[in-house]
Design a protein around this motif. Structure first.
Motif, PDB file in Angstrom:
ATOM      1  N   PHE A 281       0.818  -1.236   0.000  1.00 44.18           N
ATOM      2  CA  PHE A 281       0.000   0.000   0.000  1.00 44.18           C
ATOM      3  C   PHE A 281       0.845   1.277   0.000  1.00 44.18           C
ATOM      4  O   PHE A 281       0.315   2.365   0.210  1.00 44.18           O
ATOM      5  N   LEU A 291      -4.300   4.325  -1.604  1.00 39.37           N
ATOM      6  CA  LEU A 291      -4.477   2.887  -1.885  1.00 39.37           C
ATOM      7  C   LEU A 291      -5.206   2.105  -0.801  1.00 39.37           C
ATOM      8  O   LEU A 291      -5.699   1.001  -1.051  1.00 39.37           O
ATOM      9  N   CYS A 295      -7.058  -1.559  -1.293  1.00 38.62           N
ATOM     10  CA  CYS A 295      -6.366  -2.775  -0.813  1.00 38.62           C
ATOM     11  C   CYS A 295      -7.289  -3.580   0.095  1.00 38.62           C
ATOM     12  O   CYS A 295      -7.425  -4.797  -0.070  1.00 38.62           O
TER      13      CYS A 295
END
Ligand code: AMP
Ligand code: MG
Length: 336
Positions: A281, A291, A295
């Motif tokens: 990430f 992100l 994720c």
């Protein structure tokens, strides 16, 4: 009801604005995360937001405007510090709590006598608010408790059949929700950290506090400044565990705890022993913010049972990432 996804063209924004004027709820892109947008001044439209999300009624909604002129009728006063913050950070990922006027229904403010106001920078959000001609209540467009959505597809995954339309404005640039600030004279309390960091706020005043609820678990019974903080949040189905320590100790811990369904969320791929499934990430707070929710949603798709996440820094944008990840992990953190 079938849920359509339409690109953020002027014509489609007009269609969305018509739905909002009729009291419907629409998925709206913003620079932070996608929102569920409805007329903030219409109690029955606002109720539909709570129903679509399954959100507790005492968790207030942020009201979005497309210019600063729209704010005055919504509040009793705009404190001088709010004006200074607005000049510096709006349009952008910052929410300021102000005393609400009678125009803002209790449904929107979750029964509080204050209202959180934000002027977003995303072009499609601003245009949709302008075309609707009303202030827009818009919480994150996820089912209550799930990770916030940062793409139109994420919104669809949670809201298909619950709302008529999602406007696709691309992936959200910021990726975590706005910084939420409570003001008192010349002091600022950060109720929820976001991309506008404590460090940046300190350039405006020396008097910046971070609310206890940002880094600690608050129980349902406790009276909290920001009602949203007491609820389970941002959780994927997998059990997320934060591992705080060096790259070496992270790698060692993971290699000693591999099993079926164990996956990793490292800063970068090289943090993880060979053969262990991972979704990195990123290293900077900004990258991680961008992100994080994607994720967390991806781990669900991969069927992860346990996710060992590296611990973000608490500096700059990192504090917002840490705050979300702590909640996604149900505050499970191991100090290596
Ligand atoms: P969301 O709608 O998902 O972006 O979450 C909004 C967050 O802002 C929640 O944590 C709320 O508790 C907080 N919030 C919104 N309005 C207020 C308010 N008037 N006073 C305190 N916190 C607020
Ligand atoms: Mg939310």
């Amino acid at each position: 009801m079938t849920t359509k996804i339409l690109e953020a063209t002027e014509q489609n924004l007009l269609t969305a604005a018509e739905l909002i004027k009729k009291g419907e709820v629409v998925g709206m892109p913003t620079e932070t995360v996608y929102g569920l947008a409805a007329n903030a001044l219409d109690p029955s439209a606002v109720k539909k937001i709570f129903e679509a999300k399954g959100r507790p009624m005492d968790n207030p909604l942020i009201v979005h405007v497309s210019d600063t002129e729209m704010i005055r009728p919504l509040v009793k006063e705009i404190p001088p510090l709010a004006q200074e913050l607005a000049k510096r950070f709006w349009p952008g990922p910052l929410t300021i709590i102000m005393p609400k006027s009678d125009l803002v229904p209790m449904e929107t403010s979750g029964g509080l006598d204050t209202v959180g106001i934000r002027f977003p920078s995303h072009k499609a959000a601003r245009e949709l608010i302008r075309l609707s001609g009303v202030p827009i209540a818009a919480p994150s467009a996820n089912l209550s408790g799930s990770p916030s959505p940062t793409t139109a597809q994420h919104v669809f995954d949670d809201m298909n059949g619950r709302i008529p339309l999602i406007i696709d404005g691309g992936a959200c640039a910021v990726g975590v929700e706005s910084s939420v600030l409570l003001l008192n004279g010349d002091s600022i309390t950060v109720l929820r950290p976001g991309m506008i960091s404590v460090e940046e706020l300190l350039e405006i005043t020396d008097n910046v506090k971070v609310d206890k609820g940002v880094l600690e678990m608050v129980s349902n019974a406790e009276k909290v400044m920001s009602p949203g903080m007491k609820y389970k949040h941002y959780s994927p189905k997998a059990d997320v565990i934060i591992l705080s320590g060096s790259t070496q100790s992270y790698r060692r811990y993971v290699s000693e705890h591999t099993a079926d369904g164990v996956m990793c969320m490292p800063f970068e791929k090289s943090d993880v022993p060979d053969g262990v499934k991972c979704i990195p990430f990123g290293k900077s707070g900004e990258e991680q913010a961008h992100l994080l929710f994607d994720c967390l949603r991806e781990f669900d798709k991969l069927g992860a049972k346990t996710v060992y996440a590296r611990c973000p820094s608490r500096n700059g944008a990192g504090l917002a990432v840490y705050n979300r990840l702590l909640r996604a992990a149900g505050f499970k953190i191991i100090f290596l």
